[in-house]
Design a protein around this motif. Structure first.
Motif, PDB file in Angstrom:
ATOM      1  N   TYR A 133     -47.561 -21.422  38.626  1.00  0.00           N
ATOM      2  CA  TYR A 133     -46.216 -21.003  37.985  1.00  0.00           C
ATOM      3  C   TYR A 133     -46.357 -21.128  36.448  1.00  0.00           C
ATOM      4  N   TRP A 174     -49.754 -22.788  44.519  1.00  0.00           N
ATOM      5  CA  TRP A 174     -48.556 -22.118  43.695  1.00  0.00           C
ATOM      6  C   TRP A 174     -48.884 -22.221  41.941  1.00  0.00           C
ATOM      7  N   SER A 225     -45.417 -17.818  40.525  1.00  0.00           N
ATOM      8  CA  SER A 225     -43.914 -18.224  40.333  1.00  0.00           C
ATOM      9  C   SER A 225     -43.623 -18.153  39.098  1.00  0.00           C
ATOM     10  N   SER A 236     -42.717 -15.256  43.227  1.00  0.00           N
ATOM     11  CA  SER A 236     -41.537 -15.512  43.044  1.00  0.00           C
ATOM     12  C   SER A 236     -41.050 -15.459  41.727  1.00  0.00           C
TER      13      SER A 236
END
Length: 457
Positions: free
Chosen positions: A407, A405, A311, A196
């Motif tokens: 990030y 996730w 991300s 992302s």
């Protein structure tokens, strides 16, 4: 509306129109220059016999493709002439696809289009959804899918910018739910990884600044930037000028707004909100980006245990002396976004309304990149926070584990890594090189992939 708000709306409208004209004219100028240079300096026709390294070609074809999914107002390969939404990043790897999806269509519709772009066939938006939203069930026909062998044994890497990240999440959920008619064998493992890039994972307060009503997160304010956008889009699709729509398309063909099909009555219905994507169904991208609508969407989207997630959350704000959040500078922020960076850093959810979710705090949403709030881009967190881990250096998270996730916070505005490569400078290469290297060297389920031209030991 106060005089100050009216002035701000006027300035925002002019800035957005000028930027759109700049992008469009740049694309046209680039195409004209290329055409003229080819006609003036036409190369001599020569016959060359090239030896094809079949082993190397086979290795490239065995690699999972990396699919770059554009965001709002974006475009894929084949639109706007030779202009690249990802500023040429697709040339950094030998197996990259850049689909052209509806630039303003809903997250659901774009996810459906993405599936058929890859597998081929007639786009099916789903019977129930199509009836509820008042558009045709079927859309564009892809004669040949770009990756027809796509399945659990041939999964794909996805990179989504802005709303494109949420599109991939919806696609993965639909695959898991086996909702594509005629494809009963789909599952979440068709997605190998999702990166992302400034992704709209939890909505944005900018939606309210641009014209979405904070009361419901769907309807439009009477006077707003989005009302002006709505008017322009309806006229563009209603006029239906073939060469113009082939150059750039908002993606609303399945709403059948063309004057050739609806006439003047159809135009009036769309303008009054009785038909089309801007009716009460709100089947377009901006409502999907409000906090309320994103939360409803996120309630059914999972983080899957066999998929890798990474991300990049961008920000262009700072908090001097820990007093007030302000833009981090003038020079590093695109003129299109500077006013919005300032407004988003000062925005407050209306006190007379119920908060969008339990635990909401205005100060958590002040850091932003001019389009999305930084808190929204790190990982899915509303209504339920998903497993996550912040990293400072890419090496900190190796070896990568699926279902988490990872990030990273990056100092950049929302369009730093798209359209104009020169703005980001060396940061552009660092970001995309790390994305592609991660896909090729650190993300795999069975065994490491063999890269093209890599020595065998």
């Amino acid at each position: 509306m106060s005089a100050l708000q009216l002035a701000e709306l006027s300035v925002s409208t002019v800035v957005h129109i000028l930027y759109a004209l700049y992008i469009f004219s740049s694309a046209v100028a680039g195409d004209l220059t290329l055409t003229l240079s080819e006609s003036i300096f036409k190369p001599k026709t020569t016959i060359q016999v090239k030896q094809i390294d079949q082993a190397s070609t086979a290795e490239v074809n065995d690699l999972p493709p990396i699919v770059l999914v554009h965001g709002i107002f974006g475009f894929g390969k084949g639109r706007l002439g030779g202009l690249s939404y990802f500023a040429g990043a697709e040339k950094k790897d030998e197996r990259v696809l850049v689909p052209d999806l509806g630039s303003l269509t809903s997250v659901h519709d774009r996810a459906r289009e993405l599936f058929y772009y890859l597998k081929g066939g007639l786009v099916d938006y789903g019977e129930e959804h199509s009836k509820a939203c008042g558009h045709s069930q079927f859309g564009r026909f892809y004669e040949k899918g770009e990756y027809q062998e796509w399945d659990e044994d041939h999964p794909i890497h996805f990179v989504g910018h802005s709303a494109g990240a949420q599109v991939v999440r919806v696609l993965q959920q639909i695959l898991s739910d086996k909702m594509f008619k005629g494809y009963e064998n789909t599952n979440e493992n068709w997605v190998l990884s999702l990166t992302s890039l400034s992704g709209a994972l939890n909505g944005t307060t900018r939606a309210y600044l641009d014209g979405i009503q904070p009361e419901d997160g769907k309807s439009l304010k009477t006077i707003s930037l989005l009302q002006i956008c709505k008017l322009g889009v309806i006229m563009y699709d209603w006029l239906d000028i073939p060469w113009l729509k082939s150059y750039y398309n908002f993606g609303f063909d399945h709403f059948n707004m063309s004057r050739k099909k609806t006439g003047l009555r159809g135009l009036v219905d769309c303008l009054l909100g009785n038909a089309g994507p801007f009716s009460s169904s709100a089947d377009w991208i901006l409502p999907d980006l409000s906090i309320q609508e994103t939360m409803r969407l996120n309630a059914r989207l999972q983080t899957f245990p066999n998929t890798f997630y990474f991300s990049y959350a961008t920000k262009r704000t700072r908090k001097p002396l820990d007093i007030m959040t302000v833009p981090s500078g003038v020079m590093g922020i695109h003129p299109l976004l500077f006013i919005r960076v300032l407004q988003m850093s000062q925005w407050r959810f209306p006190r007379h309304l119920p908060l969008p979710y339990k635990g909401y705090r205005d100060e958590d949403w002040q850091d932003n990149d001019g389009a999305l709030n930084t808190i929204s881009m790190t990982h899915p967190r509303i209504p339920v926070e998903h497993p996550n881990l912040i990293v400072c250096s890419d090496s900190d998270c190796l070896p990568l584990q699926p279902g988490i996730w990872y990030y990273k916070i990056v100092e950049a505005d929302h369009i730093m890594f798209v359209v104009n490569r020169e703005r980001a400078g060396v940061e552009f290469d660092l970001i995309y090189d790390s994305i592609f290297e991660r896909c090729r060297k650190h993300v795999f389920r069975k065994s490491p992939q063999t890269l093209p031209n890599e020595a065998h030991h």
